[in-house]
Design a protein around this motif. Structure first.
Motif, PDB file in Angstrom:
ATOM      1  N   VAL A  43       0.868  -1.183   0.000  1.00  0.00           N
ATOM      2  CA  VAL A  43       0.000   0.000   0.000  1.00  0.00           C
ATOM      3  C   VAL A  43       0.901   1.227   0.000  1.00  0.00           C
ATOM      4  CG1 VAL A  43      -1.821   1.254   1.202  1.00  0.00           C
ATOM      5  CG2 VAL A  43      -1.769  -1.248   1.280  1.00  0.00           C
ATOM      6  N   PHE A  44       0.712   2.087  -0.995  1.00  0.00           N
ATOM      7  CA  PHE A  44       1.526   3.301  -1.040  1.00  0.00           C
ATOM      8  C   PHE A  44       0.641   4.513  -1.289  1.00  0.00           C
ATOM      9  CE2 PHE A  44       1.598   1.624  -5.384  1.00  0.00           C
ATOM     10  CZ  PHE A  44       1.355   2.747  -6.173  1.00  0.00           C
ATOM     11  N   THR A  45       1.158   5.672  -0.895  1.00  0.00           N
ATOM     12  CA  THR A  45       0.429   6.933  -1.080  1.00  0.00           C
ATOM     13  C   THR A  45       1.191   7.806  -2.058  1.00  0.00           C
ATOM     14  OG1 THR A  45       1.543   7.952   0.818  1.00  0.00           O
ATOM     15  CG2 THR A  45      -0.558   6.857   1.233  1.00  0.00           C
ATOM     16  N   LEU A  46       0.433   8.560  -2.830  1.00  0.00           N
ATOM     17  CA  LEU A  46       1.018   9.376  -3.890  1.00  0.00           C
ATOM     18  C   LEU A  46       0.375  10.751  -3.870  1.00  0.00           C
ATOM     19  CD1 LEU A  46       3.083   8.648  -6.164  1.00  0.00           C
ATOM     20  CD2 LEU A  46       1.119   8.307  -7.671  1.00  0.00           C
ATOM     21  N   ARG A  47       1.206  11.782  -3.824  1.00  0.00           N
ATOM     22  CA  ARG A  47       0.695  13.150  -3.907  1.00  0.00           C
ATOM     23  C   ARG A  47       0.284  13.450  -5.347  1.00  0.00           C
ATOM     24  NH1 ARG A  47      -0.181  16.252   0.877  1.00  0.00           N
ATOM     25  NH2 ARG A  47       1.254  15.442   2.455  1.00  0.00           N
ATOM     26  N   PRO A  48      -0.740  14.269  -5.552  1.00  0.00           N
ATOM     27  CA  PRO A  48      -1.157  14.618  -6.917  1.00  0.00           C
ATOM     28  C   PRO A  48      -0.011  15.233  -7.718  1.00  0.00           C
ATOM     29  CG  PRO A  48      -2.808  15.327  -5.332  1.00  0.00           C
ATOM     30  CD  PRO A  48      -1.622  14.878  -4.539  1.00  0.00           C
ATOM     31  N   GLY A  49       0.159  14.773  -8.951  1.00  0.00           N
ATOM     32  CA  GLY A  49       1.182  15.323  -9.827  1.00  0.00           C
ATOM     33  C   GLY A  49       2.572  14.769  -9.614  1.00  0.00           C
ATOM     34  N   THR A  50       2.714  13.739  -8.751  1.00  0.00           N
ATOM     35  CA  THR A  50       4.030  13.149  -8.495  1.00  0.00           C
ATOM     36  C   THR A  50       4.020  11.670  -8.873  1.00  0.00           C
ATOM     37  OG1 THR A  50       3.535  12.498  -6.210  1.00  0.00           O
ATOM     38  CG2 THR A  50       4.360  14.733  -6.567  1.00  0.00           C
ATOM     39  N   THR A  51       5.216  11.101  -8.991  1.00  0.00           N
ATOM     40  CA  THR A  51       5.339   9.664  -9.282  1.00  0.00           C
ATOM     41  C   THR A  51       6.150   8.947  -8.213  1.00  0.00           C
ATOM     42  OG1 THR A  51       7.306  10.092 -10.641  1.00  0.00           O
ATOM     43  CG2 THR A  51       5.175  10.022 -11.779  1.00  0.00           C
ATOM     44  N   ALA A  52       6.610   9.698  -7.205  1.00  0.00           N
ATOM     45  CA  ALA A  52       7.393   9.095  -6.119  1.00  0.00           C
ATOM     46  C   ALA A  52       6.477   8.830  -4.926  1.00  0.00           C
ATOM     47  CB  ALA A  52       8.535  10.013  -5.713  1.00  0.00           C
ATOM     48  N   PRO A  53       6.387   7.599  -4.462  1.00  0.00           N
ATOM     49  CA  PRO A  53       5.527   7.287  -3.311  1.00  0.00           C
ATOM     50  C   PRO A  53       5.982   8.050  -2.071  1.00  0.00           C
ATOM     51  CG  PRO A  53       6.265   5.285  -4.416  1.00  0.00           C
ATOM     52  CD  PRO A  53       7.080   6.404  -4.972  1.00  0.00           C
ATOM     53  N   GLU A  54       5.029   8.572  -1.322  1.00  0.00           N
ATOM     54  CA  GLU A  54       5.365   9.287  -0.092  1.00  0.00           C
ATOM     55  C   GLU A  54       5.484   8.325   1.079  1.00  0.00           C
ATOM     56  OE1 GLU A  54       2.942  12.455   2.436  1.00  0.00           O
ATOM     57  OE2 GLU A  54       3.861  13.361   0.670  1.00  0.00           O
ATOM     58  N   SER A  55       4.671   7.297   1.085  1.00  0.00           N
ATOM     59  CA  SER A  55       4.760   6.277   2.131  1.00  0.00           C
ATOM     60  C   SER A  55       4.458   4.920   1.520  1.00  0.00           C
ATOM     61  CB  SER A  55       3.783   6.571   3.274  1.00  0.00           C
ATOM     62  OG  SER A  55       2.442   6.496   2.819  1.00  0.00           O
ATOM     63  N   VAL A  56       5.084   3.886   2.073  1.00  0.00           N
ATOM     64  CA  VAL A  56       4.886   2.522   1.577  1.00  0.00           C
ATOM     65  C   VAL A  56       4.750   1.586   2.768  1.00  0.00           C
ATOM     66  CG1 VAL A  56       5.827   0.619   0.212  1.00  0.00           C
ATOM     67  CG2 VAL A  56       6.286   2.991  -0.475  1.00  0.00           C
ATOM     68  N   VAL A  57       3.716   0.760   2.759  1.00  0.00           N
ATOM     69  CA  VAL A  57       3.526  -0.256   3.796  1.00  0.00           C
ATOM     70  C   VAL A  57       3.324  -1.598   3.106  1.00  0.00           C
ATOM     71  CG1 VAL A  57       2.150  -1.027   5.764  1.00  0.00           C
ATOM     72  CG2 VAL A  57       2.467   1.420   5.357  1.00  0.00           C
ATOM     73  N   ARG A  58       4.094  -2.591   3.512  1.00  0.00           N
ATOM     74  CA  ARG A  58       3.953  -3.940   2.958  1.00  0.00           C
ATOM     75  C   ARG A  58       3.223  -4.827   3.964  1.00  0.00           C
ATOM     76  NH1 ARG A  58       7.094  -5.486  -1.426  1.00  0.00           N
ATOM     77  NH2 ARG A  58       8.475  -3.863  -2.264  1.00  0.00           N
ATOM     78  N   HIS A  59       2.261  -5.584   3.469  1.00  0.00           N
ATOM     79  CA  HIS A  59       1.479  -6.483   4.312  1.00  0.00           C
ATOM     80  C   HIS A  59       1.677  -7.925   3.845  1.00  0.00           C
ATOM     81  CE1 HIS A  59      -0.760  -3.077   6.052  1.00  0.00           C
ATOM     82  NE2 HIS A  59      -0.818  -2.591   4.818  1.00  0.00           N
ATOM     83  N   SER A  60       1.852  -8.831   4.793  1.00  0.00           N
ATOM     84  CA  SER A  60       1.969 -10.258   4.489  1.00  0.00           C
ATOM     85  C   SER A  60       1.404 -11.048   5.658  1.00  0.00           C
ATOM     86  CB  SER A  60       3.434 -10.638   4.243  1.00  0.00           C
ATOM     87  OG  SER A  60       4.169 -10.567   5.457  1.00  0.00           O
ATOM     88  N   LEU A  61       1.458 -12.361   5.541  1.00  0.00           N
ATOM     89  CA  LEU A  61       0.978 -13.200   6.641  1.00  0.00           C
ATOM     90  C   LEU A  61       1.820 -13.018   7.897  1.00  0.00           C
ATOM     91  CD1 LEU A  61       0.190 -16.502   4.689  1.00  0.00           C
ATOM     92  CD2 LEU A  61      -1.439 -14.818   5.575  1.00  0.00           C
ATOM     93  N   LEU A  62       3.027 -12.508   7.719  1.00  0.00           N
ATOM     94  CA  LEU A  62       3.925 -12.298   8.858  1.00  0.00           C
ATOM     95  C   LEU A  62       3.686 -10.960   9.554  1.00  0.00           C
ATOM     96  CD1 LEU A  62       7.245 -13.654   7.299  1.00  0.00           C
ATOM     97  CD2 LEU A  62       5.647 -14.846   8.815  1.00  0.00           C
ATOM     98  N   GLY A  63       2.853 -10.121   8.948  1.00  0.00           N
ATOM     99  CA  GLY A  63       2.570  -8.823   9.553  1.00  0.00           C
ATOM    100  C   GLY A  63       2.755  -7.689   8.562  1.00  0.00           C
ATOM    101  N   SER A  64       2.804  -6.480   9.090  1.00  0.00           N
ATOM    102  CA  SER A  64       2.942  -5.280   8.260  1.00  0.00           C
ATOM    103  C   SER A  64       4.259  -4.592   8.566  1.00  0.00           C
ATOM    104  CB  SER A  64       1.782  -4.313   8.513  1.00  0.00           C
ATOM    105  OG  SER A  64       0.541  -4.941   8.241  1.00  0.00           O
ATOM    106  N   LYS A  65       4.842  -3.998   7.529  1.00  0.00           N
ATOM    107  CA  LYS A  65       6.109  -3.302   7.700  1.00  0.00           C
ATOM    108  C   LYS A  65       6.106  -2.044   6.857  1.00  0.00           C
ATOM    109  CE  LYS A  65      11.125  -3.926   7.414  1.00  0.00           C
ATOM    110  NZ  LYS A  65      12.223  -4.856   7.035  1.00  0.00           N
ATOM    111  N   ARG A  66       6.353  -0.917   7.504  1.00  0.00           N
ATOM    112  CA  ARG A  66       6.419   0.350   6.780  1.00  0.00           C
ATOM    113  C   ARG A  66       7.829   0.551   6.261  1.00  0.00           C
ATOM    114  NH1 ARG A  66       3.449   5.977   7.801  1.00  0.00           N
ATOM    115  NH2 ARG A  66       4.663   7.264   6.379  1.00  0.00           N
ATOM    116  N   ARG A  67       7.932   0.823   4.956  1.00  0.00           N
ATOM    117  CA  ARG A  67       9.249   0.998   4.346  1.00  0.00           C
ATOM    118  C   ARG A  67       9.690   2.447   4.347  1.00  0.00           C
ATOM    119  NH1 ARG A  67      10.308  -0.518  -1.843  1.00  0.00           N
ATOM    120  NH2 ARG A  67      10.250   1.743  -2.075  1.00  0.00           N
ATOM    121  N   GLN A  68       8.764   3.375   4.212  1.00  0.00           N
ATOM    122  CA  GLN A  68       9.110   4.800   4.214  1.00  0.00           C
ATOM    123  C   GLN A  68       7.911   5.610   4.638  1.00  0.00           C
ATOM    124  OE1 GLN A  68       9.910   4.730  -0.141  1.00  0.00           O
ATOM    125  NE2 GLN A  68       8.664   6.576  -0.226  1.00  0.00           N
TER     126      GLN A  68
END
Length: 270
Positions: A245-270
């Motif tokens: 799951v990532f968030t994107l500001r309007p007019g940009t292509t660089a994710p502002e935040s990234v969260v990965r989810h799996s059976l092992l849990g969730s981990k925020r990358r940035q």
């Protein structure tokens, strides 16, 4: 002065006290160079220039540096109090109104660190910090409370400001949102709760997804998206019950935040 007789040639009238004195007891006022009797002449308590009583004023005992004789160049008035005379070395300009305010009637705004008149500062309701009018803020959830501007943050979902007590982290996108936009049971924000499937994501979303996954996108990959006041929230199915799951500001292509989810849990990358 010394009660000794003096002839008409050596008698002078002091312009400050209007009394007669002889030339032996005359001096010069540094203000405009006129003569005055020595009883009316004394040094300025700030710069040391000798001035007569007519060109000097006495500051009060309550002034920051106490009662002093001040010449016109060293004299000002505290506009933050009752306009009392003080030295120019005892005042600072108020950052709110620009008026001269002495140290007895000034304080520092906790946010900008600048000097303000005491009448322009107010204590916050909870932290009790002094802040100026420019740095006062409110919490949308606790409308009657008064906060400093650095004690609240804008909710990315609704755009309203909320204090730390009324903000929480969305368990899906990882953003800090106000409690009004955060479901208490699922711990998902209102935007993540509205994620909807999309077959053909925009080009900028695909570019951002490549940065998140580190590779090309399979045509069969499932996408879900939702938009709020600040971001486009995108959920990408990575397979094997993994999602990003990532968030994107309007007019940009660089994710502002990234969260990965799996059976092992969730981990925020940035």
């Amino acid at each position: 002065m010394d009660e000794q007789p003096a002839c008409d040639e050596h008698v002078r009238v002091c312009p400050a006290c209007r009394l007669e004195h002889c030339t032996a007891h005359a001096g010069v006022c540094a203000e405009d160079g006129h003569t005055a009797c020595t009883a009316c002449l004394a040094p300025c308590g700030s710069c040391g220039r000798v001035v007569c009583n007519r060109h000097a004023e006495q500051s009060g005992a309550g002034a920051p540096k106490g009662s002093r004789r001040l010449c016109a160049a060293c004299l000002t008035y505290c506009e933050g109090g009752t306009n009392e005379p003080v030295g120019v070395d005892e005042v600072t300009q108020c950052a709110s109104c620009g008026k001269s305010v002495c140290t007895a009637h000034q304080a520092i705004c906790a946010v900008d660190g600048q000097v303000h008149c005491s009448q322009h500062l107010r204590r916050t309701d909870k932290s009790r910090r002094l802040v100026c009018a420019r740095h006062r803020a409110g919490c949308a959830v606790e409308a009657m409370a008064f906060f400093a501007s650095d004690e609240v943050e804008e909710c990315p979902v609704c755009g309203k400001h909320a204090c730390a007590q009324h903000r929480g982290t969305c368990g899906h996108c990882g953003r800090q949102v106000c409690t009004a936009d955060l479901a208490p049971q699922s711990r998902r924000c209102a935007t993540c709760a509205q994620l909807a499937a999309i077959a053909d994501p925009p080009v900028e979303v695909v570019a951002a997804a490549r940065a998140v996954t580190g590779g090309g996108q399979r045509a069969s990959r499932a996408w879900r998206m939702a938009r709020d006041r600040s971001h486009l929230v995108v959920e990408v199915d990575l397979g094997l019950k993994r999602k990003a799951v990532f968030t994107l500001r309007p007019g940009t292509t660089a994710p502002e935040s990234v969260v990965r989810h799996s059976l092992l849990g969730s981990k925020r990358r940035q």
